[in-house]
Write a protein that holds these residues in place. Structure first.
Motif, PDB file in Angstrom:
ATOM      1  N   GLY A 230      15.356  35.495 -89.192  1.00  0.00           N
ATOM      2  CA  GLY A 230      16.324  35.185 -90.247  1.00  0.00           C
ATOM      3  C   GLY A 230      16.233  36.218 -91.348  1.00  0.00           C
ATOM      4  N   GLU A 231      16.218  35.741 -92.583  1.00  0.00           N
ATOM      5  CA  GLU A 231      16.129  36.610 -93.748  1.00  0.00           C
ATOM      6  C   GLU A 231      14.708  36.577 -94.294  1.00  0.00           C
ATOM      7  N   ILE A 232      14.303  37.630 -94.988  1.00  0.00           N
ATOM      8  CA  ILE A 232      12.971  37.698 -95.575  1.00  0.00           C
ATOM      9  C   ILE A 232      13.060  38.398 -96.916  1.00  0.00           C
ATOM     10  N   GLU A 233      12.230  37.975 -97.862  1.00  0.00           N
ATOM     11  CA  GLU A 233      12.148  38.641 -99.149  1.00  0.00           C
ATOM     12  C   GLU A 233      10.750  38.483 -99.716  1.00  0.00           C
ATOM     13  N   ALA A 234      10.315  39.471-100.478  1.00  0.00           N
ATOM     14  CA  ALA A 234       8.997  39.439-101.105  1.00  0.00           C
ATOM     15  C   ALA A 234       9.041  38.537-102.328  1.00  0.00           C
ATOM     16  N   VAL A 235       7.959  37.828-102.552  1.00  0.00           N
ATOM     17  CA  VAL A 235       7.823  37.002-103.743  1.00  0.00           C
ATOM     18  C   VAL A 235       6.936  37.782-104.708  1.00  0.00           C
ATOM     19  N   ALA A 236       7.541  38.717-105.426  1.00  0.00           N
ATOM     20  CA  ALA A 236       6.830  39.553-106.392  1.00  0.00           C
ATOM     21  C   ALA A 236       7.846  40.140-107.343  1.00  0.00           C
ATOM     22  N   ASP A 237       7.410  40.411-108.565  1.00  0.00           N
ATOM     23  CA  ASP A 237       8.311  41.033-109.530  1.00  0.00           C
ATOM     24  C   ASP A 237       8.696  42.435-109.100  1.00  0.00           C
ATOM     25  N   ASP A 238       7.738  43.166-108.541  1.00  0.00           N
ATOM     26  CA  ASP A 238       7.981  44.535-108.083  1.00  0.00           C
ATOM     27  C   ASP A 238       7.283  44.726-106.738  1.00  0.00           C
ATOM     28  N   PRO A 239       7.942  44.351-105.623  1.00  0.00           N
ATOM     29  CA  PRO A 239       7.306  44.427-104.310  1.00  0.00           C
ATOM     30  C   PRO A 239       6.810  45.822-103.940  1.00  0.00           C
ATOM     31  N   VAL A 240       7.508  46.881-104.362  1.00  0.00           N
ATOM     32  CA  VAL A 240       7.080  48.230-104.018  1.00  0.00           C
ATOM     33  C   VAL A 240       5.758  48.552-104.699  1.00  0.00           C
ATOM     34  N   ALA A 241       5.632  48.205-105.987  1.00  0.00           N
ATOM     35  CA  ALA A 241       4.373  48.425-106.695  1.00  0.00           C
ATOM     36  C   ALA A 241       3.267  47.581-106.078  1.00  0.00           C
ATOM     37  N   ASP A 242       3.649  46.446-105.503  1.00  0.00           N
ATOM     38  CA  ASP A 242       2.706  45.554-104.844  1.00  0.00           C
ATOM     39  C   ASP A 242       2.355  46.062-103.440  1.00  0.00           C
ATOM     40  N   GLY A 243       3.039  47.105-102.977  1.00  0.00           N
ATOM     41  CA  GLY A 243       2.754  47.675-101.662  1.00  0.00           C
ATOM     42  C   GLY A 243       3.533  47.039-100.535  1.00  0.00           C
ATOM     43  N   THR A 244       4.663  46.404-100.837  1.00  0.00           N
ATOM     44  CA  THR A 244       5.462  45.728 -99.817  1.00  0.00           C
ATOM     45  C   THR A 244       6.869  46.303 -99.771  1.00  0.00           C
ATOM     46  N   VAL A 245       7.346  46.591 -98.563  1.00  0.00           N
ATOM     47  CA  VAL A 245       8.700  47.089 -98.354  1.00  0.00           C
ATOM     48  C   VAL A 245       9.424  46.084 -97.471  1.00  0.00           C
ATOM     49  N   VAL A 246      10.611  45.662 -97.912  1.00  0.00           N
ATOM     50  CA  VAL A 246      11.409  44.693 -97.160  1.00  0.00           C
ATOM     51  C   VAL A 246      12.683  45.377 -96.708  1.00  0.00           C
ATOM     52  N   CYS A 247      13.008  45.225 -95.420  1.00  0.00           N
ATOM     53  CA  CYS A 247      14.223  45.830 -94.886  1.00  0.00           C
ATOM     54  C   CYS A 247      14.731  44.951 -93.748  1.00  0.00           C
ATOM     55  N   GLY A 248      15.936  44.437 -93.904  1.00  0.00           N
ATOM     56  CA  GLY A 248      16.495  43.576 -92.866  1.00  0.00           C
ATOM     57  C   GLY A 248      15.673  42.320 -92.702  1.00  0.00           C
ATOM     58  N   SER A 249      15.187  42.079 -91.505  1.00  0.00           N
ATOM     59  CA  SER A 249      14.396  40.881 -91.233  1.00  0.00           C
ATOM     60  C   SER A 249      12.912  41.215 -91.067  1.00  0.00           C
ATOM     61  N   ALA A 250      12.482  42.327 -91.679  1.00  0.00           N
ATOM     62  CA  ALA A 250      11.086  42.747 -91.568  1.00  0.00           C
ATOM     63  C   ALA A 250      10.518  43.116 -92.934  1.00  0.00           C
ATOM     64  N   ALA A 251       9.212  42.960 -93.053  1.00  0.00           N
ATOM     65  CA  ALA A 251       8.496  43.381 -94.256  1.00  0.00           C
ATOM     66  C   ALA A 251       7.209  44.042 -93.801  1.00  0.00           C
ATOM     67  N   GLU A 252       6.818  45.094 -94.503  1.00  0.00           N
ATOM     68  CA  GLU A 252       5.549  45.738 -94.197  1.00  0.00           C
ATOM     69  C   GLU A 252       4.905  46.164 -95.498  1.00  0.00           C
ATOM     70  N   GLY A 253       3.608  46.332 -95.454  1.00  0.00           N
ATOM     71  CA  GLY A 253       2.923  46.743 -96.665  1.00  0.00           C
ATOM     72  C   GLY A 253       1.436  46.897 -96.443  1.00  0.00           C
ATOM     73  N   THR A 254       0.755  47.056 -97.561  1.00  0.00           N
ATOM     74  CA  THR A 254      -0.694  47.187 -97.541  1.00  0.00           C
ATOM     75  C   THR A 254      -1.292  46.145 -98.472  1.00  0.00           C
ATOM     76  N   ILE A 255      -2.543  45.798 -98.189  1.00  0.00           N
ATOM     77  CA  ILE A 255      -3.245  44.838 -99.022  1.00  0.00           C
ATOM     78  C   ILE A 255      -4.735  45.104 -98.888  1.00  0.00           C
ATOM     79  N   GLU A 256      -5.440  44.917 -99.973  1.00  0.00           N
ATOM     80  CA  GLU A 256      -6.898  45.010 -99.944  1.00  0.00           C
ATOM     81  C   GLU A 256      -7.491  43.692-100.439  1.00  0.00           C
ATOM     82  N   VAL A 257      -7.115  43.299-101.643  1.00  0.00           N
ATOM     83  CA  VAL A 257      -7.554  42.023-102.201  1.00  0.00           C
ATOM     84  C   VAL A 257      -6.334  41.272-102.711  1.00  0.00           C
ATOM     85  N   GLY A 258      -6.500  40.006-102.988  1.00  0.00           N
ATOM     86  CA  GLY A 258      -5.397  39.213-103.505  1.00  0.00           C
ATOM     87  C   GLY A 258      -4.506  38.700-102.395  1.00  0.00           C
ATOM     88  N   VAL A 259      -3.285  38.312-102.785  1.00  0.00           N
ATOM     89  CA  VAL A 259      -2.336  37.753-101.826  1.00  0.00           C
ATOM     90  C   VAL A 259      -0.979  38.430-101.950  1.00  0.00           C
TER      91      VAL A 259
END
Length: 108
Positions: free
Chosen positions: A40-69
């Protein structure tokens, strides 16, 4: 998937009507990468997903994470989740990859 400005397609959630499902990715203190796709559809729950390391495109999201959620809201069903640690070792072979929690029909 290119690292461009996040693009959201389809119906966007609103404060009164967020996308109904939630996936939460929890870092374990080791730099890791993730990719989540939905049918279906997907979106990041963050004020600034790119600064958070998340990229959303179409029905996919990718990113990086070390600590936190990192949280992603989506409609439909979860299709795939791919996780790799900093060495490129995927889950479940690596105990360092993030954990993933999926909740369907979650209110804000």
């Amino acid at each position: 998937m290119a690292r461009d400005t996040p693009v959201r397609t389809g119906r966007q959630s609103t404060a009164d009507e967020p996308l109904p499902n939630l996936v939460t990715i929890v870092g374990r203190g080791v730099p890791s990468s993730f990719e989540v796709t939905v049918d279906g559809e997907i979106e990041a729950v963050a004020d600034d997903p790119v600064a958070d390391g998340t990229v959303v495109c179409g029905s996919a999201a990718e990113g990086t994470i070390e600590v936190g959620v990192t949280r992603l809201r989506f409609s439909g069903e979860l299709a795939t989740v791919n996780l790799v640690d900093w060495n490129g070792v995927s889950a479940p072979e690596s105990s360092s990859t993030p954990t993933v929690h999926v909740d369907y029909g979650v209110a804000r």
